[in-house]
Design an enzyme around this catalytic site. Structure first.
Site, PDB file in Angstrom:
ATOM      1  N   SER A   1       0.773  -1.243  -0.107  1.00  0.00           N
ATOM      2  CA  SER A   1       0.036   0.041   0.077  1.00  0.00           C
ATOM      3  C   SER A   1       0.932   1.079   0.064  1.00  0.00           C
ATOM      4  O   SER A   1       2.193   1.211   0.236  1.00  0.00           O
ATOM      5  CB  SER A   1      -0.756   0.016   1.220  1.00  0.00           C
ATOM      6  OG  SER A   1      -1.405   1.390   1.715  1.00  0.00           O
TER       7      SER A   1
ATOM      8  N   TYR B   1      -2.354  -0.740  10.642  1.00  0.00           N
ATOM      9  CA  TYR B   1      -2.420  -0.713   9.144  1.00  0.00           C
ATOM     10  C   TYR B   1      -1.109  -0.457   8.592  1.00  0.00           C
ATOM     11  O   TYR B   1      -0.351  -1.113   7.972  1.00  0.00           O
ATOM     12  CB  TYR B   1      -3.390   0.058   8.458  1.00  0.00           C
ATOM     13  CG  TYR B   1      -3.546  -0.178   6.935  1.00  0.00           C
ATOM     14  CD1 TYR B   1      -4.048  -1.216   6.460  1.00  0.00           C
ATOM     15  CD2 TYR B   1      -2.992   0.768   6.283  1.00  0.00           C
ATOM     16  CE1 TYR B   1      -4.166  -1.585   5.060  1.00  0.00           C
ATOM     17  CE2 TYR B   1      -3.026   0.556   4.598  1.00  0.00           C
ATOM     18  CZ  TYR B   1      -3.861  -0.657   4.188  1.00  0.00           C
ATOM     19  OH  TYR B   1      -3.809  -0.944   2.768  1.00  0.00           O
TER      20      TYR B   1
ATOM     21  N   LYS C   1       2.052  -2.690   6.593  1.00  0.00           N
ATOM     22  CA  LYS C   1       2.390  -2.647   5.064  1.00  0.00           C
ATOM     23  C   LYS C   1       3.831  -2.169   5.064  1.00  0.00           C
ATOM     24  O   LYS C   1       4.514  -2.455   4.063  1.00  0.00           O
ATOM     25  CB  LYS C   1       1.457  -1.415   4.555  1.00  0.00           C
ATOM     26  CG  LYS C   1       0.217  -1.904   4.387  1.00  0.00           C
ATOM     27  CD  LYS C   1       0.179  -2.937   3.611  1.00  0.00           C
ATOM     28  CE  LYS C   1      -1.496  -3.406   2.982  1.00  0.00           C
ATOM     29  NZ  LYS C   1      -1.602  -4.706   2.276  1.00  0.00           N
TER      30      LYS C   1
END
Ligand SMILES: *[C@@H]1O[C@H](CO)[C@@H](O)[C@H](O)[C@H]1NC(C)=O
Ligand SMILES: *[C@@H]1O[C@H](CO)[C@@H](O)[C@H](O)[C@H]1NC(C)=O
Ligand SMILES: *[C@@H]1O[C@H](CO)[C@@H](O)[C@H](O)[C@H]1NC(C)=O
Length: 203
Positions: A49, A61, A65
């Site tokens: 991402s 998150y 990533k």
């Protein structure tokens, strides 16, 4: 995605879930499939991402990533001798259930409601942080998901797959360039787009 909220609102389980799914899960699938992929001289296409280059929100998150990115170079080099090609796709913000702003804000509200009164006081009872975020997110959201799928297809079927694909105008022209700028510039631009806690020393 896991909840996105200021770090001092979260506990370790909020971080663990996205890291388990996005990082540990991805590593586990990869190493379990490697014998077959090597045998077939196959390909590995990871979906990271733009949040793996620039931490644009709090929560698990972005760390998950960044973890995916951290494996990027080593696997590609390790697999070169076996004829296995490795690509990594970095989509910007796309309009999917993952970026459903209503869901994100609802999750945040649940966490807010459970915060100790002291923390709430620091942020101010009417702290929402919704309006500004909404503006930034709406400005960035790509609606054409096929862009990502086209990159996956290219990574799988083209003769010369790229080592990495940056997908979406926001990722190409905003997030990725910003990720290469000094921390002070990143902070300035990102903090402009959020509400300040009531007790902020920056006011
Ligand atoms: C890894 O995958 C295997 C299945 O191949 C599973 O048994 C194991 O529980 C997984 N481990 C983790 C940490 O997810
Ligand atoms: C894909 O993920 C695996 C497991 O995390 C990692 O070993 C590999 O380097 C990654 N590849 C890319 C291109 O990120
Ligand atoms: C992977 O490694 C290459 C350099 O080998 C780098 O250019 C790229 O930014 C890294 N990350 C991704 C997601 O490809």
């Amino acid at each position: 995605m896991g909840p996105t909220a200021p770090t001092d609102w979260l506990d370790i389980e909020h971080f663990r879930e996205p890291i388990e799914v996005n990082l540990i899960g991805l590593i586990n699938v990869t190493i379990n499939m490697l014998p077959l992929v090597k045998q077939a001289k196959g390909r590995i296409v990871n979906v990271s991402s733009t949040g793996g280059r620039l931490a644009f929100c709090g929560g698990g998150y972005c760390p998950s990533k960044f973890g995916v990115e951290g494996f990027n170079d080593s696997l590609r080099r390790d697999m070169k001798a076996f004829g296995v090609k490795v690509s990594c796709i970095q989509p910007g913000l796309f309009k999917t259930p993952l970026t459903d702003l209503e869901k994100i804000l609802k999750e945040k509200e649940v966490i807010w409601n459970r915060l100790p009164p002291d923390t709430k006081k620091q942020y101010g009872e009417d702290f929402t942080d919704a309006a500004k975020k909404e503006k930034l997110t709406k400005a960035c959201l790509n609606t054409d998901i096929s862009l990502v799928v086209e990159c996956m297809e290219h990574a799988l079927t083209s003769l010369h797959p790229c080592a990495h694909y940056v997908v979406g105008q926001d990722a190409k022209w905003f997030w990725t360039p910003l990720s290469r700028m000094p921390a002070g510039v990143q902070d300035f631009l990102l903090l402009r787009n959020r509400e300040e806690p009531a007790v902020s020393h920056r006011k």
